[in-house]
Design an enzyme around this catalytic site. Structure first.
Site, PDB file in Angstrom:
ATOM      1  N   LYS A  35       0.884  -1.120  -0.028  1.00 54.05           N
ATOM      2  CA  LYS A  35       0.127  -0.018  -0.042  1.00 54.05           C
ATOM      3  C   LYS A  35       0.955   1.170   0.117  1.00 54.05           C
ATOM      4  O   LYS A  35       0.770   1.981  -0.820  1.00 54.05           O
ATOM      5  CB  LYS A  35      -1.306  -0.006   1.287  1.00 54.05           C
ATOM      6  CG  LYS A  35      -1.506   1.268   1.569  1.00 54.05           C
ATOM      7  CD  LYS A  35      -2.503   1.108   2.918  1.00 54.05           C
ATOM      8  CE  LYS A  35      -1.649   1.435   3.978  1.00 54.05           C
ATOM      9  NZ  LYS A  35      -1.284   2.767   4.458  1.00 54.05           N
ATOM     10  N   ASN A  36       2.140   1.201   0.939  1.00 54.63           N
ATOM     11  CA  ASN A  36       2.624   2.375   0.905  1.00 54.63           C
ATOM     12  C   ASN A  36       3.691   2.707   0.013  1.00 54.63           C
ATOM     13  O   ASN A  36       4.227   3.749  -0.022  1.00 54.63           O
ATOM     14  CB  ASN A  36       3.378   2.465   2.219  1.00 54.63           C
ATOM     15  CG  ASN A  36       2.079   2.670   3.557  1.00 54.63           C
ATOM     16  OD1 ASN A  36       0.929   2.930   3.215  1.00 54.63           O
ATOM     17  ND2 ASN A  36       2.632   2.571   4.737  1.00 54.63           N
ATOM     18  N   ARG A  72      -4.534  10.820   4.664  1.00 57.02           N
ATOM     19  CA  ARG A  72      -3.535  11.880   5.035  1.00 57.02           C
ATOM     20  C   ARG A  72      -2.329  11.944   3.777  1.00 57.02           C
ATOM     21  O   ARG A  72      -1.809  12.679   3.252  1.00 57.02           O
ATOM     22  CB  ARG A  72      -2.610  11.729   6.040  1.00 57.02           C
ATOM     23  CG  ARG A  72      -3.318  12.029   7.413  1.00 57.02           C
ATOM     24  CD  ARG A  72      -2.475  11.823   8.566  1.00 57.02           C
ATOM     25  NE  ARG A  72      -1.153  12.151   8.219  1.00 57.02           N
ATOM     26  CZ  ARG A  72      -0.920  13.476   8.278  1.00 57.02           C
ATOM     27  NH1 ARG A  72      -1.597  14.449   9.020  1.00 57.02           N
ATOM     28  NH2 ARG A  72       0.622  13.841   7.971  1.00 57.02           N
ATOM     29  N   CYS A  79      -4.491  12.439  13.565  1.00 57.11           N
ATOM     30  CA  CYS A  79      -5.250  11.388  13.199  1.00 57.11           C
ATOM     31  C   CYS A  79      -4.810  10.134  14.543  1.00 57.11           C
ATOM     32  O   CYS A  79      -4.314  10.855  15.472  1.00 57.11           O
ATOM     33  CB  CYS A  79      -4.854  10.657  11.986  1.00 57.11           C
ATOM     34  SG  CYS A  79      -3.218   9.899  12.185  1.00 57.11           S
ATOM     35  N   ARG A 117       1.037  14.376  13.595  1.00 57.78           N
ATOM     36  CA  ARG A 117       1.487  14.161  11.933  1.00 57.78           C
ATOM     37  C   ARG A 117       1.455  15.446  11.367  1.00 57.78           C
ATOM     38  O   ARG A 117       0.886  15.781  10.328  1.00 57.78           O
ATOM     39  CB  ARG A 117       0.716  13.156  11.501  1.00 57.78           C
ATOM     40  CG  ARG A 117       0.608  11.874  12.243  1.00 57.78           C
ATOM     41  CD  ARG A 117      -0.209  10.606  11.387  1.00 57.78           C
ATOM     42  NE  ARG A 117       0.699  10.208  10.421  1.00 57.78           N
ATOM     43  CZ  ARG A 117       0.250   9.479   9.405  1.00 57.78           C
ATOM     44  NH1 ARG A 117      -0.906   8.650   9.579  1.00 57.78           N
ATOM     45  NH2 ARG A 117       1.114   8.954   8.414  1.00 57.78           N
ATOM     46  N   ASP A 177       4.910   0.474  11.985  1.00 56.30           N
ATOM     47  CA  ASP A 177       3.561  -0.005  11.444  1.00 56.30           C
ATOM     48  C   ASP A 177       3.386  -1.595  11.857  1.00 56.30           C
ATOM     49  O   ASP A 177       2.492  -2.312  11.616  1.00 56.30           O
ATOM     50  CB  ASP A 177       3.631   0.113   9.896  1.00 56.30           C
ATOM     51  CG  ASP A 177       3.175   1.273   9.286  1.00 56.30           C
ATOM     52  OD1 ASP A 177       3.017   2.307  10.290  1.00 56.30           O
ATOM     53  OD2 ASP A 177       3.644   1.697   8.127  1.00 56.30           O
ATOM     54  N   ARG A 179      -8.798  -0.505   5.186  1.00 53.34           N
ATOM     55  CA  ARG A 179      -8.108   0.458   4.429  1.00 53.34           C
ATOM     56  C   ARG A 179      -6.719   0.092   4.087  1.00 53.34           C
ATOM     57  O   ARG A 179      -6.153   0.497   2.971  1.00 53.34           O
ATOM     58  CB  ARG A 179      -7.685   1.786   5.611  1.00 53.34           C
ATOM     59  CG  ARG A 179      -8.874   2.445   5.859  1.00 53.34           C
ATOM     60  CD  ARG A 179      -8.536   3.705   6.646  1.00 53.34           C
ATOM     61  NE  ARG A 179      -7.500   4.414   5.976  1.00 53.34           N
ATOM     62  CZ  ARG A 179      -6.938   5.694   6.582  1.00 53.34           C
ATOM     63  NH1 ARG A 179      -7.437   5.920   7.689  1.00 53.34           N
ATOM     64  NH2 ARG A 179      -6.035   6.460   5.697  1.00 53.34           N
TER      65      ARG A 179
HETATM   66  N1  EPU Z   1       6.926  14.393  10.950  1.00 57.14           N
HETATM   67  C1  EPU Z   1       7.229  15.704  11.236  1.00 57.14           C
HETATM   68  N2  EPU Z   1       7.124  16.559  10.228  1.00 57.14           N
HETATM   69  C2  EPU Z   1       6.749  16.424   9.075  1.00 57.14           C
HETATM   70  C3  EPU Z   1       6.617  14.883   8.574  1.00 57.14           C
HETATM   71  C4  EPU Z   1       6.690  14.041   9.701  1.00 57.14           C
HETATM   72  O1  EPU Z   1       7.365  16.033  12.446  1.00 57.14           O
HETATM   73  O2  EPU Z   1       6.784  17.151   8.072  1.00 57.14           O
HETATM   74  C5  EPU Z   1       7.069  13.115  11.914  1.00 57.14           C
HETATM   75  C6  EPU Z   1       5.736  12.668  12.301  1.00 57.14           C
HETATM   76  O3  EPU Z   1       4.875  13.397  12.977  1.00 57.14           O
HETATM   77  C7  EPU Z   1       6.574  11.265  12.755  1.00 57.14           C
HETATM   78  C8  EPU Z   1       7.660  11.262  12.008  1.00 57.14           C
HETATM   79  O4  EPU Z   1       8.110  12.395  11.430  1.00 57.14           O
HETATM   80  O5  EPU Z   1       6.735  11.532  14.175  1.00 57.14           O
HETATM   81  C9  EPU Z   1       7.704  10.336  10.631  1.00 57.14           C
HETATM   82  O6  EPU Z   1       6.611  10.596  10.076  1.00 57.14           O
HETATM   83  P1  EPU Z   1       6.613  10.204   8.332  1.00 57.14           P
HETATM   84  O7  EPU Z   1       6.345  11.422   7.817  1.00 57.14           O
HETATM   85  O8  EPU Z   1       7.656   9.448   8.102  1.00 57.14           O
HETATM   86  O9  EPU Z   1       5.274   9.552   8.366  1.00 57.14           O
HETATM   87  P2  EPU Z   1       4.282   9.603   6.920  1.00 57.14           P
HETATM   88  O10 EPU Z   1       5.278   9.680   5.856  1.00 57.14           O
HETATM   89  O11 EPU Z   1       3.226  10.384   7.044  1.00 57.14           O
HETATM   90  C10 EPU Z   1       4.365   6.820   6.339  1.00 57.14           C
HETATM   91  C11 EPU Z   1       3.194   5.843   6.309  1.00 57.14           C
HETATM   92  C12 EPU Z   1       2.899   5.417   7.633  1.00 57.14           C
HETATM   93  C13 EPU Z   1       4.275   4.989   8.549  1.00 57.14           C
HETATM   94  C14 EPU Z   1       5.270   6.001   8.503  1.00 57.14           C
HETATM   95  C15 EPU Z   1       6.302   5.789   9.430  1.00 57.14           C
HETATM   96  C16 EPU Z   1       2.452   5.994   4.193  1.00 57.14           C
HETATM   97  C17 EPU Z   1       1.269   6.326   3.126  1.00 57.14           C
HETATM   98  N3  EPU Z   1       2.210   6.209   5.430  1.00 57.14           N
HETATM   99  O12 EPU Z   1       3.436   8.082   6.775  1.00 57.14           O
HETATM  100  O13 EPU Z   1       2.094   4.189   7.440  1.00 57.14           O
HETATM  101  O14 EPU Z   1       3.861   4.672   9.839  1.00 57.14           O
HETATM  102  O15 EPU Z   1       5.496   6.438   7.109  1.00 57.14           O
HETATM  103  O16 EPU Z   1       6.997   4.632   8.777  1.00 57.14           O
HETATM  104  O17 EPU Z   1       3.596   5.622   3.505  1.00 57.14           O
HETATM  105  C18 EPU Z   1       0.362   3.003   8.058  1.00 57.14           C
HETATM  106  O18 EPU Z   1       0.486   2.371   6.752  1.00 57.14           O
HETATM  107  O19 EPU Z   1      -0.396   2.338   9.040  1.00 57.14           O
HETATM  108  C19 EPU Z   1       0.882   4.235   8.342  1.00 57.14           C
HETATM  109  C20 EPU Z   1       0.385   4.968   9.229  1.00 57.14           C
END
Ligand code: EPU
Length: 422
Positions: free
Chosen positions: A22-23, A93, A117, A122, A309, A401
């Site tokens: 998915k990701n 998101r 969320c 986030r 995850d 999802r």
């Molecule tokens: N963060 C910030 N500022 C930003 C972006 C992130 O402070 O601008 C923080 C976040 O709050 C968090 C950390 O950095 O504490 C890491 O977040 P990241 O940005 O890596 O998460 P994401 O890209 O929004 C993806 C996956 C998530 C997975 C995370 C971490 C997708 C669609 N989502 O989210 O997947 O948990 O990376 O590996 O790729 C899931 O599939 O259940 C899921 C939540």
């Protein structure tokens, strides 16, 4: 509302094919915006999140179709409304990863600012910092992020780390935007997740020039245009890890196909320390447990560390360990909505900030529990497989999802799960 009624405990045996990730699929679908034309994607799982993302692409003017053989065709020849509407972004998101590609191809984009969320606040400040470094003007207007680059984006040296390390979708956004910027971009502290590697490989197949793929220092040399592609996404390492825990928690043996152990070293190492055997056998991976569940300590970290995850699923497993385990969440420090629900099933979990202490119990006892987010729901289903009695997991739409027909696939290998309307 749909719920799962799970009879336990059960013993599992048989084979499961792991779906595409998915990701990896979500940012790769976003990347097709950069190219225009019709891209054909193989292995994209049939999930609610993919449906929502497809609607998003269609709301921009594109066309998305799934053929009978499971291929997803994404036609982004016409993208005439570069606006990620609130109604779609609030549902998912990951919608935010249209920012980079739309900015690169159209020079202007509006995306509803995502809210928090179930797993935490986030923020997306790092995405915006990276895009600004490429020359975008970004401001907030009525809850929408407006990003503009009327004179095109320009390559830059960007440090993309944040308080919790690298950002997965932030790296995706900035890398996609940089593919068509003037000159070279260096992204330092880039996410190294296999899904980011997959996105970079797909972008290169489209004609991008990205090097350092898989390392925290990416170099992106801007090109003038990209072309539509045919691309197959990698297998879902989180789905694979979830089935591995299903075998482990029930003391069973499962054979997994389409499973790449090289993307899961931290998970495999942890499973082995718990006393679970994980072995490659030809095209399959055999996962089994015979002895006791040994307690271990887990710290979630960006890749190649242990993935956040899978934290919830391993908490369900370790709640039955023969001793005390410590689980530290260093990616999303508030991602513990499953804890209280597991305790309702007689686990003994105590939280102190981002740290959870699990005192292993002999057995879990069925209860009615509430799913709060995707991975928390998976943890409750896993607990239900081994708990004594009938577990009801409410609100399984969270699960749909990210897992395709999870109950049918678990039932094929011996689970007793019914999808019911409550
Ligand atoms: N963060 C910030 N500022 C930003 C972006 C992130 O402070 O601008 C923080 C976040 O709050 C968090 C950390 O950095 O504490 C890491 O977040 P990241 O940005 O890596 O998460 P994401 O890209 O929004 C993806 C996956 C998530 C997975 C995370 C971490 C997708 C669609 N989502 O989210 O997947 O948990 O990376 O590996 O790729 C899931 O599939 O259940 C899921 C939540």
């Amino acid at each position: 509302m749909e719920a799962f009624r799970i009879e336990g405990p059960v013993h599992l045996s048989g084979s499961v094919r792991i779906n595409g990730a998915k990701n990896a699929s979500l940012p790769i679908i976003a990347a097709t915006i950069l190219a225009g034309g019709k891209s054909i994607l193989k292995g994209v799982p049939n999930l609610i999140d993919i449906e929502v993302f497809s609607k998003l692409i269609e709301s921009l003017g594109g066309k998305v179709e799934r053929s009978a053989d499971g291929l997803l065709s994404v036609d982004t020849t016409v993208i005439d409304k570069p606006v990620g509407e609130y109604e779609i972004v609030r549902r998912m998101r990951a919608s935010v990863c249209i920012l980079g590609p739309l900015l690169a191809r159209y020079g202007s984009v509006k995306v509803s600012m995502p809210g928090g969320c179930a797993i935490g606040d986030r923020p997306i400040d790092i995405h915006l910092r990276g895009l600004r470094a490429l020359g975008a003007k970004i401001y907030l207007e009525n809850g929408y992020i407006v990003a503009e680059s009327p004179n095109g984006l320009k390559g830059a040296e960007i440090f993309l780390g944040g308080p919790f390390g690298s950002t997965v979708l932030g790296t995706a956004n900035v890398m996609m935007a940089a593919t068509m910027a003037k000159g070279a971009t260096i992204i330092e502290s880039a996410a190294c997740e296999p899904e980011i590697v997959d996105l970079a490989m797909c972008l290169n197949k489209m004609g991008a020039k990205i090097s350092g793929i898989g390392s925290p220092r990416l170099k992106v040399e801007g090109v003038q245009e990209l072309e539509a592609v045919e691309y197959e996404v990698i297998p879902d390492r989180i789905e694979a890890g979830t089935f591995m825990v299903a075998a482990a928690v029930t003391g069973s043996e499962l054979r997994l196909s389409n499973c790449r152990l090289e993307d899961m070293m931290a998970v495999v190492d942890t499973l082995r320390n718990i006393g679970v055997s994980v072995e490659s056998a030809g095209q399959e991976v055999i996962v089994s447990r015979r002895g006791a569940i040994k307690p271990v300590d887990i710290t979630t970290l960006p890749y190649p560390g242990f993935p956040t995850d899978l934290q919830a699923q391993f908490m369900a497993l370790l709640s039955l360990a023969d001793g005390n385990s410590i689980i530290i969440e260093k990616v999303f420090p508030d991602r513990f909505m499953h804890l209280a629900e597991l305790n309702r099933m007689a686990a003994n979990l105590r939280k102190e900030g981002p740290v959870v202490i699990s005192a292993g119990v002999d057995k879990l006892i069925a209860a009615q529990v509430m799913a709060s987010d995707l991975r928390a729901s998976a943890a409750l289903v896993l607990a239900g497989l081994v708990a004594e009695g009938t577990t009801i997991v409410n609100r399984v739409y969270h699960l749909d999802r990210g897992y395709e027909r999870l109950e049918e696939r678990l039932n094929k290998v011996g689970a007793k799960i019914a999808r019911v309307d409550i």
